[in-house]
Design an enzyme around this catalytic site. Structure first.
Site, PDB file in Angstrom:
ATOM      1  N   ASP A 179     -11.134   2.465   3.114  1.00 31.17           N
ATOM      2  CA  ASP A 179     -11.428   1.035   3.013  1.00 31.17           C
ATOM      3  C   ASP A 179     -12.904   0.792   2.708  1.00 31.17           C
ATOM      4  OD1 ASP A 179      -9.367  -0.862   3.228  1.00 31.17           O
ATOM      5  OD2 ASP A 179      -9.146  -0.523   5.386  1.00 31.17           O
ATOM      6  N   LYS A 236       0.843  -1.199   0.000  1.00 30.27           N
ATOM      7  CA  LYS A 236       0.000   0.000   0.000  1.00 30.27           C
ATOM      8  C   LYS A 236       0.882   1.255   0.000  1.00 30.27           C
ATOM      9  CE  LYS A 236      -3.816  -2.515   2.007  1.00 30.27           C
ATOM     10  NZ  LYS A 236      -4.675  -2.883   3.130  1.00 30.27           N
ATOM     11  N   GLN A 278      -5.000  -1.751   9.185  1.00 30.28           N
ATOM     12  CA  GLN A 278      -4.878  -3.075   8.580  1.00 30.28           C
ATOM     13  C   GLN A 278      -5.540  -4.116   9.483  1.00 30.28           C
ATOM     14  OE1 GLN A 278      -3.769  -3.597   5.520  1.00 30.28           O
ATOM     15  NE2 GLN A 278      -4.024  -5.805   5.638  1.00 30.28           N
TER      16      GLN A 278
HETATM   17  N1  GUN Z   1      -7.035  -7.117   5.650  1.00 35.84           N
HETATM   18  C1  GUN Z   1      -7.291  -7.884   4.562  1.00 35.84           C
HETATM   19  N2  GUN Z   1      -7.825  -7.130   3.569  1.00 35.84           N
HETATM   20  C2  GUN Z   1      -7.907  -5.858   4.036  1.00 35.84           C
HETATM   21  C3  GUN Z   1      -8.347  -4.647   3.467  1.00 35.84           C
HETATM   22  O1  GUN Z   1      -8.817  -4.557   2.329  1.00 35.84           O
HETATM   23  N3  GUN Z   1      -8.242  -3.554   4.275  1.00 35.84           N
HETATM   24  C4  GUN Z   1      -7.762  -3.615   5.545  1.00 35.84           C
HETATM   25  N4  GUN Z   1      -7.720  -2.496   6.264  1.00 35.84           N
HETATM   26  N5  GUN Z   1      -7.347  -4.730   6.088  1.00 35.84           N
HETATM   27  C5  GUN Z   1      -7.406  -5.852   5.348  1.00 35.84           C
END
Ligand code: GUN
Length: 276
Positions: free
Chosen positions: A116, A49, A93
């Site tokens: 998100d 990211k 996350q």
């Molecule tokens: N953990 C697995 N996929 C995601 C996601 O798309 N966003 C976040 N914040 N955590 C995750």
């Protein structure tokens, strides 16, 4: 002959378009990424990211908090980032350690910075067709279909999986695009018969290679959200790719299908957050 839907290529196109937009419109944006603990898979995702932010030309601020961080401390950091005008997007996350209530964390992020798309206000907006942030993986799947010239309107769409992150928003997005949608899950009776009806089959079950050709109608489009590491070290999805591919008109591979699209759509949301 089936078409291989190249998520890596399409995600790069999207990021290149964003990079151009950020440069042309002098967009300034910063994504705050919070990771609690050091789960290796999460560290890889968070790293990717940050790299994507760099690629499109926006800032990222990483908060790597120790496993023993309290819920109160995490919520306090989110409050600070919500109030910080230099931060446009906030992402925690998942999963968070067990002693932290995930729901409280999601609910605390300002809906204006919810890149998100997990906040109840974002989900509600999607549900009633209002503008808002949309969960990145299902949004990426819609983009994969559109950019592969696959029409959703009027199609029988079957989604396997009902998670808040993928299955439910996926169903809402397909509906928004005029698909006829069925959502299946672990308690669904006669899964094979229902899947066999699908023109577009979206698989997010979390079981390696569970979907074989017995589940797939001749000429269907198959989208695989799963990702698993096999004993031989290779990655595979929820779909048995080699068994299924020749029965489809189009299919996503694992890796290189849905995975890269999630991050590309996160970047779309970050640029959107900067414009809000
Ligand atoms: N953990 C697995 N996929 C995601 C996601 O798309 N966003 C976040 N914040 N955590 C995750």
């Amino acid at each position: 002959m089936y078409k291989l839907i190249d998520g890596k290529l399409i995600s790069t196109q999207i990021k290149d378009e964003l990079k151009q937009k950020v440069a042309d419109e002098h967009i300034r944006a910063t994504l705050a990424v919070i990771q609690v603990g050091n789960d290796p898979a999460s560290s890889v995702y968070v790293g990717n990211k940050k790299k994507a932010c760099e690629y499109i030309g926006i800032g990222s601020a990483a908060y790597e908090l120790p496993e023993e961080t309290s819920e109160e401390e995490l919520l306090k950091l989110i409050d600070e980032l919500n109030a910080d005008d230099d931060v446009n997007g906030i992402l925690v996350q998942l999963p968070v350690p067990k002693h932290i209530d995930e729901k409280k964390v999601i609910n605390r992020i300002s809906p204006l910075k919810d890149v998100d798309g997990f906040h109840p206000e974002s989900v509600g907006n999607l549900c009633i067709g209002q503008e808002g942030f949309v969960s990145c993986t299902p949004a990426g799947i819609i983009e994969l279909l559109k950019r592969s010239d696959i029409d959703i309107e009027g199609k029988e769409c079957v989604v396997i999986g009902r998670s808040n992150i993928v299955g439910k928003p996926m169903a809402l997005l397909l509906l928004k695009n005029n698909g006829t949608v069925t959502v299946c899950h672990s308690k669904t009776r006669d899964l094979k018969t229902i899947c066999k009806r699908a023109d577009i089959l979206i698989v997010a079950i979390g079981k390696p290679k569970m979907i074989t050709s017995e589940y797939v109608k001749e000429g269907a489009v198959v989208i695989d959200v799963g990702i698993h590491r096999m004993e031989n070290g290779k990655l595979c999805g929820d779909v048995d790719f080699d068994d299924v591919k020749d029965h489809t008109s189009a299919i996503t591979p694992v890796p290189g299908g849905v995975g890269p699209m999630t991050i590309a759509m996160l970047m779309v949301n970050c640029v959107k957050a900067a414009n809000r």
